[in-house]
Design an enzyme around this catalytic site. Sequence first.
Site, mmCIF file in Angstrom:
data_model
loop_
_atom_site.group_PDB
_atom_site.id
_atom_site.type_symbol
_atom_site.label_atom_id
_atom_site.label_comp_id
_atom_site.label_asym_id
_atom_site.label_seq_id
_atom_site.Cartn_x
_atom_site.Cartn_y
_atom_site.Cartn_z
ATOM 1 N N VAL A 1 21.721 56.408 163.861
ATOM 2 C CA VAL A 1 20.624 56.017 162.969
ATOM 3 C C VAL A 1 20.149 57.225 162.159
ATOM 4 C CG1 VAL A 1 18.296 55.059 162.818
ATOM 5 C CG2 VAL A 1 19.877 54.217 164.562
ATOM 6 N N ASP A 2 20.238 57.123 160.822
ATOM 7 C CA ASP A 2 19.734 58.189 159.942
ATOM 8 C C ASP A 2 20.225 59.561 160.398
ATOM 9 O OD1 ASP A 2 18.286 56.132 158.728
ATOM 10 O OD2 ASP A 2 16.470 56.553 159.849
ATOM 11 N N PHE A 3 21.484 59.665 160.772
ATOM 12 C CA PHE A 3 21.904 60.876 161.465
ATOM 13 C C PHE A 3 22.186 62.060 160.542
ATOM 14 C CE2 PHE A 3 25.742 58.288 161.082
ATOM 15 C CZ PHE A 3 26.781 59.171 160.809
#
Length: 345
Positions: A182-184
């Site tokens: 996630v949103d890495f």
Amino acid sequence: MSRTIYVSKDKTSEHEFSTITDALSSIPEGTIEPVTIFIKKGTYKEKLIIKQPNLTLIGESKEETILTFDDYANMIMEDGSKRGTFRTPSVFIDANDFTAKNLTFQNNSGYGHQVGQALALYVDGDRMVFDNCILLGSQDTLFTAPLPPSANQLGGFTGPKEFEPRVNGRHYYRNCYIRGDVDFIFGSATSFFDHCEIFSQKTDDLPPAKQGEEQKNYGYITAASTAEGQEYGYVFSHCRLTSDCPKHSIYLGRPWRNFAKTVFLHCEIGEHIREEGWHDWNKPEAHKTMLYAEYQSTGEGSKAITEGKRASFSKQLSDYEALKYTKEKVLAGDDNWVPSLVLAD
């Protein structure tokens, strides 16, 4: 005059350190001359804070020289508060002219709601180079600072740079492998990703969508927070987007802030990418200010482009428009920085 320091887990020489922390501490405060730390194979569980400019870290092997820690956002502190995102990084770099080669940066805390965000790298500085490195995490693997001007909720930016001026830096990632869910890859820096592999990992046991049903969203690769007026945000050039997630389950990005800029050029896009490609984070007001674009995408995940299925607020660059996004133009800045000269040293 440059200096080289050696780190080895077994400290095979009296001139070596057994921890990276001790090696960093040996550098006199205020030193501006270039320093190189050569790190021999091993797993170094240390929470590193780097404030030394003109520093280079070189690993003996990118797969076997591992810098790791396991702090995470939902960890309860001694005062009963949560640690929060920006106090989790395994490695926090707060200096200019930093270079890393042949290293793994890892946050090994795990994944899921109980863990929350957990940074492997917090990179705040200008003229930053990561060459042939591995970045491993789950949610929020790589933070390309600075922070946005203000947090959306009280305490959201609690951490080392919460009250510092926001200064945009330029970051160059070459031949790196970056893994998360996630949103890495998130933040405000001008960042150029050159021939990297970006791996979106599956983190739960959700079954594939049934026939006629929409596949559940598994995550997002980027969450840019490009500052208003900043010319460049994220640029991915000749990268491979890979995954073990189901088909059409990952977004290329969503805007952490309304002026987000993210461009993919000549990238091989796997079938895990959703046909619409991009998500607006339910911010229709951002459609006029953010830039989400692609140029000559290839692979299974690019077929939706010819079918006109990409999000209406995204765009396909023309040949002329794509000329703006060369490595040289994106990273030049006011000092005409050329990262390849750093890597040639």
